[in-house]
Design a protein around this motif. Structure first.
Motif, short mmCIF file in Angstrom:
data_model
loop_
_atom_site.label_atom_id
_atom_site.label_comp_id
_atom_site.label_asym_id
_atom_site.label_seq_id
_atom_site.Cartn_x
_atom_site.Cartn_y
_atom_site.Cartn_z
N ILE A 1 0.85 -1.20 0.00
CA ILE A 1 0.00 0.00 0.00
C ILE A 1 0.88 1.24 0.00
O ILE A 1 0.66 2.18 -0.77
CB ILE A 1 -0.96 0.00 1.21
N ALA A 2 1.90 1.26 0.85
CA ALA A 2 2.81 2.41 0.92
C ALA A 2 3.52 2.62 -0.42
O ALA A 2 3.63 3.76 -0.89
CB ALA A 2 3.82 2.21 2.04
N ALA A 3 3.97 1.55 -1.04
CA ALA A 3 4.67 1.66 -2.33
C ALA A 3 3.74 2.23 -3.41
O ALA A 3 4.17 3.01 -4.25
CB ALA A 3 5.21 0.30 -2.76
N ALA A 4 2.47 1.86 -3.35
CA ALA A 4 1.50 2.39 -4.32
C ALA A 4 1.34 3.89 -4.17
O ALA A 4 0.93 4.58 -5.11
CB ALA A 4 0.15 1.69 -4.16
N HIS A 5 1.67 4.41 -2.99
CA HIS A 5 1.60 5.85 -2.72
C HIS A 5 2.99 6.48 -2.69
O HIS A 5 3.17 7.57 -2.17
CB HIS A 5 0.86 6.09 -1.40
N LEU A 6 3.98 5.75 -3.22
CA LEU A 6 5.37 6.22 -3.33
C LEU A 6 6.02 6.53 -1.99
O LEU A 6 6.85 7.43 -1.88
CB LEU A 6 5.47 7.42 -4.28
N GLY A 7 5.63 5.79 -0.97
CA GLY A 7 6.21 5.96 0.35
C GLY A 7 6.72 4.65 0.91
O GLY A 7 6.74 3.62 0.23
N LYS A 8 7.13 4.68 2.19
CA LYS A 8 7.65 3.51 2.88
C LYS A 8 6.81 3.24 4.12
O LYS A 8 6.59 4.13 4.94
CB LYS A 8 9.11 3.75 3.27
N PHE A 9 6.33 2.01 4.26
CA PHE A 9 5.54 1.60 5.41
C PHE A 9 6.43 1.57 6.65
O PHE A 9 7.50 0.97 6.64
CB PHE A 9 4.93 0.23 5.14
N VAL B 1 -5.86 2.37 9.06
CA VAL B 1 -4.86 3.22 8.40
C VAL B 1 -3.48 2.65 8.65
O VAL B 1 -3.24 1.98 9.66
CB VAL B 1 -4.92 4.70 8.89
N ILE B 2 -2.57 2.91 7.71
CA ILE B 2 -1.17 2.56 7.90
C ILE B 2 -0.36 3.85 7.91
O ILE B 2 -0.75 4.83 7.29
CB ILE B 2 -0.65 1.60 6.81
N GLU B 3 0.75 3.83 8.64
CA GLU B 3 1.64 4.99 8.67
C GLU B 3 2.67 4.85 7.55
O GLU B 3 3.32 3.81 7.42
CB GLU B 3 2.34 5.10 10.01
N VAL B 4 2.79 5.91 6.74
CA VAL B 4 3.70 5.92 5.60
C VAL B 4 4.66 7.09 5.74
O VAL B 4 4.26 8.20 6.06
CB VAL B 4 2.91 6.01 4.27
N GLU B 5 5.94 6.82 5.48
CA GLU B 5 6.98 7.84 5.56
C GLU B 5 7.38 8.28 4.15
O GLU B 5 7.52 7.46 3.25
CB GLU B 5 8.19 7.30 6.30
N TYR B 6 7.57 9.58 4.01
CA TYR B 6 7.96 10.19 2.73
C TYR B 6 9.17 11.09 2.92
O TYR B 6 9.35 11.69 3.98
CB TYR B 6 6.84 11.09 2.19
#
Length: 114
Positions: free
Chosen positions: A26-34, A48-53
């Motif tokens: 999911i994070a990769a689909a939003h160009l981030g890191k889980f 929800v999941i926490e994603v870092e950018y």
């Protein structure tokens, strides 16, 4: 380079094992890191999941895609709306937009780097 974290909806997650298994996708689909963190926000319905950018998108690969933006009425309207819409997805506006449902929905052309 500095980073920031946000929560992204992930549908219902039933266990930590499930969250850890699909959170990275999911994070990769939003160009981030889980980050490994997640929580249920509506019992049995939504998590929800926490994603870092990174604050600045990086990478040598570019991909352009249209994202939903609500109704846009003119080029001037697009110039005000599209940069923020694209930024909300982690991209930059390429100057293009179009109406896809008259009076209801337009899209902005966004460029993503990864």
């Amino acid at each position: 380079m500095s980073t920031f974290k946000i929560n992204i909806i992930a549908g219902p997650l039933w266990s930590n094992d499930e969250a850890q298994k699909i959170g990275g996708r999911i994070a990769a689909a939003h160009l981030g890191k889980f980050t490994g963190q997640w929580s249920t926000i509506v019992e049995g319905q939504m998590s929800v999941i926490e994603v870092e950018y990174n604050t600045q998108p990086t990478g040598s690969t570019e991909y352009t895609m249209d994202v939903l933006a609500g109704p846009i009425w003119s080029n001037e309207d697009a110039k005000e709306i599209c940069p923020s819409i694209c930024a909300s997805y982690g991209g930059t506006w390429n100057g293009q937009w179009t109406t896809v449902v008259e009076g209801k929905m337009s899209v902005c052309g966004c460029v993503f780097k990864f």
